[in-house]
Write a protein that holds these residues in place. Structure first.
Motif, PDB file in Angstrom:
ATOM      1  N   PRO A   1      14.657   5.868   1.812  1.00 56.19           N
ATOM      2  CA  PRO A   1      12.982   5.733   1.239  1.00 56.19           C
ATOM      3  C   PRO A   1      14.079   4.608  -0.213  1.00 56.19           C
ATOM      4  N   GLY A   2      14.208   4.401  -1.448  1.00 57.32           N
ATOM      5  CA  GLY A   2      15.101   3.652  -2.543  1.00 57.32           C
ATOM      6  C   GLY A   2      16.138   3.408  -2.353  1.00 57.32           C
ATOM      7  N   GLU A   3      16.492   3.398  -1.227  1.00 61.91           N
ATOM      8  CA  GLU A   3      18.193   3.011  -0.652  1.00 61.91           C
ATOM      9  C   GLU A   3      18.162   1.743   0.090  1.00 61.91           C
ATOM     10  N   LYS A   4      19.782   0.789   0.954  1.00 63.79           N
ATOM     11  CA  LYS A   4      18.948   0.354   0.802  1.00 63.79           C
ATOM     12  C   LYS A   4      20.089   0.098   2.010  1.00 63.79           C
ATOM     13  N   ALA A   5      19.738  -0.948   3.241  1.00 65.41           N
ATOM     14  CA  ALA A   5      19.787  -1.027   4.435  1.00 65.41           C
ATOM     15  C   ALA A   5      20.646  -2.600   4.806  1.00 65.41           C
ATOM     16  N   ASP A   6      20.772  -2.753   6.080  1.00 68.03           N
ATOM     17  CA  ASP A   6      20.770  -4.608   6.338  1.00 68.03           C
ATOM     18  C   ASP A   6      20.660  -4.444   7.154  1.00 68.03           C
ATOM     19  N   LEU A   7      20.654  -5.647   7.806  1.00 68.20           N
ATOM     20  CA  LEU A   7      20.334  -6.374   9.318  1.00 68.20           C
ATOM     21  C   LEU A   7      21.394  -7.889   9.900  1.00 68.20           C
TER      22      LEU A   7
ATOM     23  N   GLY B   1      12.571   3.354   7.182  1.00 65.74           N
ATOM     24  CA  GLY B   1      12.259   3.822   8.585  1.00 65.74           C
ATOM     25  C   GLY B   1      13.656   2.874   9.188  1.00 65.74           C
ATOM     26  N   ARG B   2      13.874   3.370  10.815  1.00 63.86           N
ATOM     27  CA  ARG B   2      14.926   2.415  11.849  1.00 63.86           C
ATOM     28  C   ARG B   2      14.480   1.004  12.366  1.00 63.86           C
ATOM     29  N   TYR B   3      15.099  -0.142  11.280  1.00 66.82           N
ATOM     30  CA  TYR B   3      14.212  -1.082  11.655  1.00 66.82           C
ATOM     31  C   TYR B   3      15.678  -1.356  13.246  1.00 66.82           C
ATOM     32  N   ASN B   4      14.901  -1.368  13.866  1.00 68.24           N
ATOM     33  CA  ASN B   4      15.958  -1.620  15.643  1.00 68.24           C
ATOM     34  C   ASN B   4      15.477  -3.144  15.591  1.00 68.24           C
ATOM     35  N   ALA B   5      15.042  -3.937  14.973  1.00 75.54           N
ATOM     36  CA  ALA B   5      14.919  -5.230  15.748  1.00 75.54           C
ATOM     37  C   ALA B   5      14.981  -6.743  14.758  1.00 75.54           C
ATOM     38  N   LEU B   6      14.948  -7.219  15.467  1.00 71.65           N
ATOM     39  CA  LEU B   6      15.252  -8.677  14.330  1.00 71.65           C
ATOM     40  C   LEU B   6      15.530  -9.753  15.337  1.00 71.65           C
ATOM     41  N   ALA B   7      14.677 -10.884  14.534  1.00 70.72           N
ATOM     42  CA  ALA B   7      14.293 -12.297  15.071  1.00 70.72           C
ATOM     43  C   ALA B   7      14.043 -13.203  13.912  1.00 70.72           C
ATOM     44  N   TRP B   8      14.555 -14.464  14.380  1.00 71.23           N
ATOM     45  CA  TRP B   8      14.632 -15.325  13.849  1.00 71.23           C
ATOM     46  C   TRP B   8      14.877 -17.014  14.331  1.00 71.23           C
TER      47      TRP B   8
ATOM     48  N   ALA C   1       0.767  -1.041  -0.275  1.00 69.72           N
ATOM     49  CA  ALA C   1      -0.533  -0.014  -0.038  1.00 69.72           C
ATOM     50  C   ALA C   1       1.019   1.071  -0.220  1.00 69.72           C
ATOM     51  N   LEU C   2       2.364   1.180  -0.067  1.00 73.54           N
ATOM     52  CA  LEU C   2       2.477   2.491  -0.354  1.00 73.54           C
ATOM     53  C   LEU C   2       3.535   2.367  -1.402  1.00 73.54           C
ATOM     54  N   PRO C   3       3.047   4.408  -1.489  1.00 80.97           N
ATOM     55  CA  PRO C   3       4.173   4.345  -2.871  1.00 80.97           C
ATOM     56  C   PRO C   3       5.636   4.509  -2.600  1.00 80.97           C
ATOM     57  N   ALA C   4       6.276   3.831  -4.401  1.00 84.25           N
ATOM     58  CA  ALA C   4       7.515   3.193  -4.274  1.00 84.25           C
ATOM     59  C   ALA C   4       8.482   4.350  -3.521  1.00 84.25           C
ATOM     60  N   GLU C   5       7.968   5.876  -3.692  1.00 86.79           N
ATOM     61  CA  GLU C   5       9.152   6.427  -3.102  1.00 86.79           C
ATOM     62  C   GLU C   5       9.647   6.239  -1.186  1.00 86.79           C
ATOM     63  N   ALA C   6       8.589   5.408  -0.641  1.00 92.66           N
ATOM     64  CA  ALA C   6       8.514   5.702   0.327  1.00 92.66           C
ATOM     65  C   ALA C   6       9.426   4.286   0.992  1.00 92.66           C
ATOM     66  N   VAL C   7       9.627   3.542  -0.223  1.00 91.48           N
ATOM     67  CA  VAL C   7       9.892   1.901   0.009  1.00 91.48           C
ATOM     68  C   VAL C   7      11.559   1.716  -0.470  1.00 91.48           C
ATOM     69  N   GLY C   8      12.449   1.369   0.456  1.00 93.20           N
ATOM     70  CA  GLY C   8      13.724   0.658   0.544  1.00 93.20           C
ATOM     71  C   GLY C   8      13.904  -0.703   0.306  1.00 93.20           C
ATOM     72  N   THR C   9      15.307  -1.061   0.644  1.00 97.18           N
ATOM     73  CA  THR C   9      16.043  -2.642   0.233  1.00 97.18           C
ATOM     74  C   THR C   9      15.871  -3.370   1.826  1.00 97.18           C
ATOM     75  N   LEU C  10      15.749  -3.633   2.751  1.00 99.59           N
ATOM     76  CA  LEU C  10      15.829  -4.297   3.336  1.00 99.59           C
ATOM     77  C   LEU C  10      16.751  -5.352   3.032  1.00 99.59           C
ATOM     78  N   GLU C  11      18.290  -6.260   3.424  1.00100.59           N
ATOM     79  CA  GLU C  11      18.695  -6.720   3.686  1.00100.59           C
ATOM     80  C   GLU C  11      19.740  -7.872   4.769  1.00100.59           C
ATOM     81  N   ILE C  12      19.239  -9.105   4.898  1.00100.08           N
ATOM     82  CA  ILE C  12      19.166  -9.172   6.052  1.00100.08           C
ATOM     83  C   ILE C  12      20.724 -10.332   5.570  1.00100.08           C
ATOM     84  N   ARG C  13      21.689 -10.344   6.689  1.00100.99           N
ATOM     85  CA  ARG C  13      22.567 -11.452   6.135  1.00100.99           C
ATOM     86  C   ARG C  13      23.524 -11.858   8.019  1.00100.99           C
ATOM     87  N   ALA C  14      23.842 -12.795   7.410  1.00102.47           N
ATOM     88  CA  ALA C  14      24.470 -13.681   8.813  1.00102.47           C
ATOM     89  C   ALA C  14      25.553 -13.540   8.920  1.00102.47           C
TER      90      ALA C  14
END
Lengths: 181, 289
Positions: free
Chosen positions: B200-206, B137-144, B43-56
């Motif tokens: 928005p439009g960028e990439k971040a990782d956890l 936004g700031r992803y400040n928690a990770l669960a797996w 439901a979000l416009p493309a400009e409000a979305v980024g790519t979140l990468e999960i790494r180990a």
């Protein structure tokens, strides 16, 4: 407690004269009796500030002495402040009240670390935030959770609360009215 | 009539009580249940979305090997970890697992499928588990969770350690097959940099980080350090090897290790998962759960 030591130069005094001049009315008096600006005078002031003491320990209770500290302002990715804990694992800093929100303090040492979040409200006022010091002091003001009591009610909630009080009074009055009847 | 009036007054007071409780907790926080992959971004416009990468990350202990607390040089060939239900969240208040409070996610995104990664992947410091389009936004928690893979080289084992241990001319080829499923719930990444601030439009990782020094200990750390005090080391494992080979699942370890050593081994497993240096809330997933 803030201590400001003034050591006024000639140019500063010129600036003072300039300000007086611009204000107009006090010129003659000022020229006749210039405000004293001693070359080695000191100006002492104090301000209350809301400081935070970070206490870093391992789960065993051992202090994280000389641990690396990084303070982040709300929504900041770059460090707002860096330092180290003292021998007791303590670190003191004063958040900038102009940046309300969740301040975060990262503590790291030898592969161990953690982050603590400190909510800071906007209503805390200081003119000049004090730079950090890693030494504990008797003058510390420790600021706890800062959510004000009763803050954050919406207009609807306030209206419902008011209505409930009124209705409660009506109900009570009705109860006693019924007993009399 | 009067009774109805009194009941009405009481009901309003109850509503106020509930409203006040919510307001005091967080007047603007909306806690959502974690959506499946992509649901949060539809439901979000493309400009409000980024790519979140999960790494180990198995750290240098896995990539380069290390000396255990009891002097065994451990070098890994493969360290297979299977991660599932990987969920990144924007938590408010920020999640601090050590305080025992529940994670309250305002926004969360999850990887769709379980993924087996080899933490010993050559040339890589960290290994990509997956990526997902996510609201900025700031992803400040990770669960797996760590679950049993249904195929692949680690089939049946959430964690599989393969490698060689040497000491004083002795060599033990080991395959330690851990069939215990685990779950980790972690706060913000703690490391050299901040992670998880997705623009928005960028990439971040956890990063899901695994600390294998907790299991074997570390010769570079003082013997009295809590890390080494709690670690099993490798000597008890070497002692149950046959002809320089140790191929053991938890059942075998329980059978062959001294009870105290087995309990130490089992007790360490939940502490393997971290986010950088940040600790997690660990859960042992019971069979059938």
């Amino acid at each position: 407690m803030m201590t400001q030591i003034g050591h006024r130069s000639f140019m500063q005094r010129v600036g003072q004269w300039g300000r007086i001049f611009l204000t107009g009315g006090g010129i003659s008096i000022s020229l006749a009796m210039p405000q004293a600006a001693q070359a080695h005078g000191v100006v002492l002031q104090h301000q209350p500030v809301a400081a935070q003491t970070i206490i870093a320990q391992y789960e065993t209770g051992e202090p994280m002495a000389n641990a690396q500290i990084t303070v982040y302002a709300p929504n900041g990715d770059s460090p707002w402040l860096q330092g180290t804990t003292d021998q007791d694992g303590r670190f003191l800093f004063t958040p900038d009240p102009a940046q309300p929100g969740n301040w975060q303090v990262r503590v790291r040492q030898a592969g161990h670390g953690g982050i603590i979040t400190i909510p800071v409200q906007a209503s805390v006022k200081t003119d000049n935030p004090v730079a950090a010091s890693s030494s504990p002091s008797e003058n510390l003001v420790t600021q706890g959770p800062t959510e004000p009591q009763g803050a954050g009610y919406t207009g609807l909630q306030k209206a419902v609360m008011t209505a409930s009080v009124v209705w409660g009074m009506v109900g009570t009055a009705s109860f006693f009215a019924r007993r009399k009847a | 009539m009067y009774r109805k009036l009194r009941m009405g007054a009481g009901a309003i007071a109850l509503v106020v009580g509930l409203s006040s409780g919510c307001a005091n907790n967080s007047p603007t926080t909306k806690t959502d249940s974690p959506p499946a992959t992509g649901q949060a971004t539809e439901a979000l416009p493309a400009e409000a979305v980024g790519t979140l990468e999960i790494r180990a990350n198995g750290e240098d202990f896995v990539r380069q090997g290390f000396i255990s607390k009891d002097g065994w040089k451990i070098e890994f060939d493969h360290v297979y970890a299977t991660l599932a239900d990987v969920t990144a969240a924007q938590a408010n208040p920020p999640y601090e697992p050590e305080k025992g409070k529940e994670l309250q996610a305002q926004t969360s995104v999850s990887l769709a499928n379980p993924q087996t990664v080899d933490l010993k992947t050559a040339g890589a410091e960290t290994v990509k588990v997956g990526e997902v389009k996510a609201p900025a936004g700031r992803y400040n928690a990770l669960a797996w969770k760590m679950v049993k893979p249904t195929d692949g080289p680690a089939k049946g084992y959430p964690l599989l350690l393969q490698g060689t241990a040497t000491k004083d001319g002795k060599t033990v080829k080991f395959a330690i097959k851990i069939d215990q499923e685990l779950a980790f719930s972690c706060g913000e990444f703690v490391g050299d940099e901040r992670k998880g601030n997705l623009k928005p439009g960028e990439k971040a990782d956890l990063e899901a980080t695994f600390h294998f020094d907790h299991l074997f200990g570390d010769a570079e750390t003082a013997a009295t350090d809590a890390l080494n005090q709690g670690a099993l080391g490798f000597a008890p494992l070497a002692a149950i090897a046959t002809d320089g080979q140790l191929d053991a699942d938890l059942g075998t370890l329980k059978q062959k290790l001294a009870p105290a050593d087995y309990q130490k081994f089992i007790g360490v497993l939940p502490s393997l998962g971290h986010v950088g240096e940040g600790h997690c809330k660990e859960t042992v997933i019971q069979a059938g759960a």
